[in-house]
Design a protein around this motif. Structure first.
Motif, PDB file in Angstrom:
ATOM      1  N   VAL A   3     -16.572  40.803  24.536  1.00 34.80           N
ATOM      2  CA  VAL A   3     -15.648  41.752  25.027  1.00 34.80           C
ATOM      3  C   VAL A   3     -16.063  42.197  26.404  1.00 34.80           C
ATOM      4  CG1 VAL A   3     -15.084  44.244  24.459  1.00 34.80           C
ATOM      5  CG2 VAL A   3     -15.026  42.662  22.790  1.00 34.80           C
ATOM      6  N   TRP A   4     -17.414  42.360  26.692  1.00 35.07           N
ATOM      7  CA  TRP A   4     -17.707  42.992  27.750  1.00 35.07           C
ATOM      8  C   TRP A   4     -17.172  42.105  29.055  1.00 35.07           C
ATOM      9  CZ3 TRP A   4     -21.067  41.025  31.643  1.00 35.07           C
ATOM     10  CH2 TRP A   4     -21.764  39.745  31.420  1.00 35.07           C
ATOM     11  N   LEU A   5     -17.113  40.878  28.995  1.00 35.69           N
ATOM     12  CA  LEU A   5     -16.732  39.723  29.774  1.00 35.69           C
ATOM     13  C   LEU A   5     -15.211  40.328  30.324  1.00 35.69           C
ATOM     14  CD1 LEU A   5     -18.150  36.395  28.987  1.00 35.69           C
ATOM     15  CD2 LEU A   5     -18.884  37.950  30.835  1.00 35.69           C
ATOM     16  N   TRP A   6     -14.619  40.634  29.283  1.00 36.98           N
ATOM     17  CA  TRP A   6     -13.033  41.134  29.768  1.00 36.98           C
ATOM     18  C   TRP A   6     -13.052  42.352  30.498  1.00 36.98           C
ATOM     19  CZ3 TRP A   6      -8.344  38.733  29.009  1.00 36.98           C
ATOM     20  CH2 TRP A   6      -8.516  37.277  28.305  1.00 36.98           C
ATOM     21  N   LEU A   7     -13.969  43.051  29.929  1.00 30.37           N
ATOM     22  CA  LEU A   7     -13.974  44.575  30.538  1.00 30.37           C
ATOM     23  C   LEU A   7     -14.643  44.458  32.152  1.00 30.37           C
ATOM     24  CD1 LEU A   7     -15.415  46.716  27.740  1.00 30.37           C
ATOM     25  CD2 LEU A   7     -12.987  46.709  28.805  1.00 30.37           C
ATOM     26  N   VAL A   8     -15.700  43.623  32.342  1.00 30.03           N
ATOM     27  CA  VAL A   8     -15.958  43.473  33.750  1.00 30.03           C
ATOM     28  C   VAL A   8     -14.803  42.859  34.578  1.00 30.03           C
ATOM     29  CG1 VAL A   8     -17.583  42.002  35.098  1.00 30.03           C
ATOM     30  CG2 VAL A   8     -18.469  43.245  32.965  1.00 30.03           C
ATOM     31  N   GLY A   9     -14.241  41.882  33.996  1.00 33.48           N
ATOM     32  CA  GLY A   9     -12.872  41.300  34.768  1.00 33.48           C
ATOM     33  C   GLY A   9     -11.762  42.300  34.794  1.00 33.48           C
ATOM     34  N   LEU A  10     -11.620  43.049  34.017  1.00 31.78           N
ATOM     35  CA  LEU A  10     -10.562  43.940  34.131  1.00 31.78           C
ATOM     36  C   LEU A  10     -10.844  45.542  34.740  1.00 31.78           C
ATOM     37  CD1 LEU A  10      -8.886  42.986  30.989  1.00 31.78           C
ATOM     38  CD2 LEU A  10      -7.953  42.499  33.059  1.00 31.78           C
ATOM     39  N   ILE A  11     -12.082  45.635  35.233  1.00 31.88           N
ATOM     40  CA  ILE A  11     -12.453  47.151  35.392  1.00 31.88           C
ATOM     41  C   ILE A  11     -11.596  47.572  36.766  1.00 31.88           C
ATOM     42  CG2 ILE A  11     -14.339  46.459  37.158  1.00 31.88           C
ATOM     43  CD1 ILE A  11     -14.461  49.049  34.438  1.00 31.88           C
ATOM     44  N   GLY A  12     -11.296  46.679  37.702  1.00 36.08           N
ATOM     45  CA  GLY A  12     -10.581  47.131  38.604  1.00 36.08           C
ATOM     46  C   GLY A  12      -9.369  47.528  38.331  1.00 36.08           C
ATOM     47  N   PRO A  13      -8.337  46.687  37.701  1.00 33.46           N
ATOM     48  CA  PRO A  13      -6.932  47.165  37.046  1.00 33.46           C
ATOM     49  C   PRO A  13      -7.226  48.430  36.205  1.00 33.46           C
ATOM     50  CG  PRO A  13      -7.132  44.900  37.178  1.00 33.46           C
ATOM     51  CD  PRO A  13      -8.435  45.500  37.296  1.00 33.46           C
ATOM     52  N   ILE A  14      -8.141  48.496  35.560  1.00 29.46           N
ATOM     53  CA  ILE A  14      -8.322  49.590  34.509  1.00 29.46           C
ATOM     54  C   ILE A  14      -8.519  51.033  35.446  1.00 29.46           C
ATOM     55  CG2 ILE A  14      -9.926  50.782  32.814  1.00 29.46           C
ATOM     56  CD1 ILE A  14     -10.377  48.041  31.560  1.00 29.46           C
ATOM     57  N   ILE A  15      -9.429  50.928  36.322  1.00 31.66           N
ATOM     58  CA  ILE A  15      -9.387  51.894  37.236  1.00 31.66           C
ATOM     59  C   ILE A  15      -8.351  52.557  37.931  1.00 31.66           C
ATOM     60  CG2 ILE A  15     -11.193  52.913  39.273  1.00 31.66           C
ATOM     61  CD1 ILE A  15     -13.421  51.192  38.064  1.00 31.66           C
ATOM     62  N   GLY A  16      -7.649  51.335  38.571  1.00 33.00           N
ATOM     63  CA  GLY A  16      -6.373  51.866  39.223  1.00 33.00           C
ATOM     64  C   GLY A  16      -5.411  52.379  38.420  1.00 33.00           C
ATOM     65  N   PHE A  17      -5.314  51.983  37.048  1.00 32.14           N
ATOM     66  CA  PHE A  17      -4.279  52.257  36.045  1.00 32.14           C
ATOM     67  C   PHE A  17      -4.619  53.903  35.850  1.00 32.14           C
ATOM     68  CE2 PHE A  17      -2.592  52.884  31.905  1.00 32.14           C
ATOM     69  CZ  PHE A  17      -1.100  52.508  32.290  1.00 32.14           C
ATOM     70  N   THR A  18      -6.048  54.152  35.710  1.00 30.22           N
ATOM     71  CA  THR A  18      -6.376  55.440  35.249  1.00 30.22           C
ATOM     72  C   THR A  18      -6.068  56.502  36.346  1.00 30.22           C
ATOM     73  OG1 THR A  18      -8.126  54.434  33.906  1.00 30.22           O
ATOM     74  CG2 THR A  18      -8.378  56.802  34.331  1.00 30.22           C
ATOM     75  N   LYS A  19      -6.506  55.888  37.595  1.00 26.09           N
ATOM     76  CA  LYS A  19      -6.228  56.883  38.535  1.00 26.09           C
ATOM     77  C   LYS A  19      -4.734  57.315  38.799  1.00 26.09           C
ATOM     78  CE  LYS A  19     -10.056  56.013  41.815  1.00 26.09           C
ATOM     79  NZ  LYS A  19     -10.428  55.488  43.015  1.00 26.09           N
ATOM     80  N   ALA A  20      -3.885  56.204  38.530  1.00 26.39           N
ATOM     81  CA  ALA A  20      -2.398  56.434  38.616  1.00 26.39           C
ATOM     82  C   ALA A  20      -2.116  57.481  37.604  1.00 26.39           C
ATOM     83  CB  ALA A  20      -1.767  54.954  38.492  1.00 26.39           C
ATOM     84  N   ILE A  21      -2.409  57.321  36.152  1.00 27.77           N
ATOM     85  CA  ILE A  21      -2.133  58.305  35.228  1.00 27.77           C
ATOM     86  C   ILE A  21      -2.611  59.525  35.418  1.00 27.77           C
ATOM     87  CG2 ILE A  21      -2.724  58.885  32.820  1.00 27.77           C
ATOM     88  CD1 ILE A  21      -2.534  55.755  31.992  1.00 27.77           C
ATOM     89  N   ILE A  22      -3.809  59.662  35.991  1.00 28.02           N
ATOM     90  CA  ILE A  22      -4.421  61.215  36.483  1.00 28.02           C
ATOM     91  C   ILE A  22      -3.541  61.667  37.433  1.00 28.02           C
ATOM     92  CG2 ILE A  22      -6.505  62.649  37.413  1.00 28.02           C
ATOM     93  CD1 ILE A  22      -8.101  60.458  35.733  1.00 28.02           C
ATOM     94  N   LYS A  23      -3.170  61.110  38.336  1.00 28.88           N
ATOM     95  CA  LYS A  23      -2.555  61.667  39.762  1.00 28.88           C
ATOM     96  C   LYS A  23      -0.879  62.063  38.935  1.00 28.88           C
ATOM     97  CE  LYS A  23      -0.973  60.681  44.142  1.00 28.88           C
ATOM     98  NZ  LYS A  23      -0.993  59.683  45.146  1.00 28.88           N
ATOM     99  N   SER A  24      -0.212  61.278  38.112  1.00 29.04           N
ATOM    100  CA  SER A  24       0.798  61.625  37.900  1.00 29.04           C
ATOM    101  C   SER A  24       0.935  62.855  36.738  1.00 29.04           C
ATOM    102  CB  SER A  24       1.600  60.467  36.983  1.00 29.04           C
ATOM    103  OG  SER A  24       0.866  60.232  35.588  1.00 29.04           O
ATOM    104  N   VAL A  25      -0.085  62.862  36.018  1.00 26.03           N
ATOM    105  CA  VAL A  25      -0.303  64.051  35.050  1.00 26.03           C
ATOM    106  C   VAL A  25      -0.776  65.462  36.064  1.00 26.03           C
ATOM    107  CG1 VAL A  25      -1.858  64.882  33.266  1.00 26.03           C
ATOM    108  CG2 VAL A  25      -0.824  62.717  33.109  1.00 26.03           C
ATOM    109  N   SER A  26      -1.379  65.208  36.933  1.00 20.63           N
ATOM    110  CA  SER A  26      -1.667  66.375  37.632  1.00 20.63           C
ATOM    111  C   SER A  26      -0.578  66.989  38.566  1.00 20.63           C
ATOM    112  CB  SER A  26      -3.047  66.237  38.573  1.00 20.63           C
ATOM    113  OG  SER A  26      -2.473  64.984  39.599  1.00 20.63           O
TER     114      SER A  26
END
Length: 62
Positions: free
Chosen positions: A30-53
């Motif tokens: 699992v951690w290999l997947w998370l390391v590989g996907l950390i950039g898109p996860i952070i970008g998606f999270t920022k977009a969600i937080i921005k739209s909610v705010s």
């Protein structure tokens, strides 16, 4: 909103520590997947937080 994010972060950390102690074999793949996907996860999270705010700001102005 911040309290919910902090609560989710604490829950993820706690579950990770428990899995590291009792079942490290589950986290090995699992951690290999998370390391590989950390950039898109952070970008998606920022977009969600921005739209909610923006949504809550629009409610305050209305």
């Amino acid at each position: 909103m911040r309290h919910a994010l902090i609560l989710i972060l604490v829950a993820v950390i706690t579950i990770s520590v428990i899995l590291i102690i009792y079942r490290p074999d589950l986290l090995e793949d699992v951690w290999l997947w998370l390391v590989g996907l950390i950039g898109p996860i952070i970008g998606f999270t920022k977009a969600i937080i921005k739209s909610v705010s923006n949504f809550f700001k629009s409610l305050d102005h209305a």
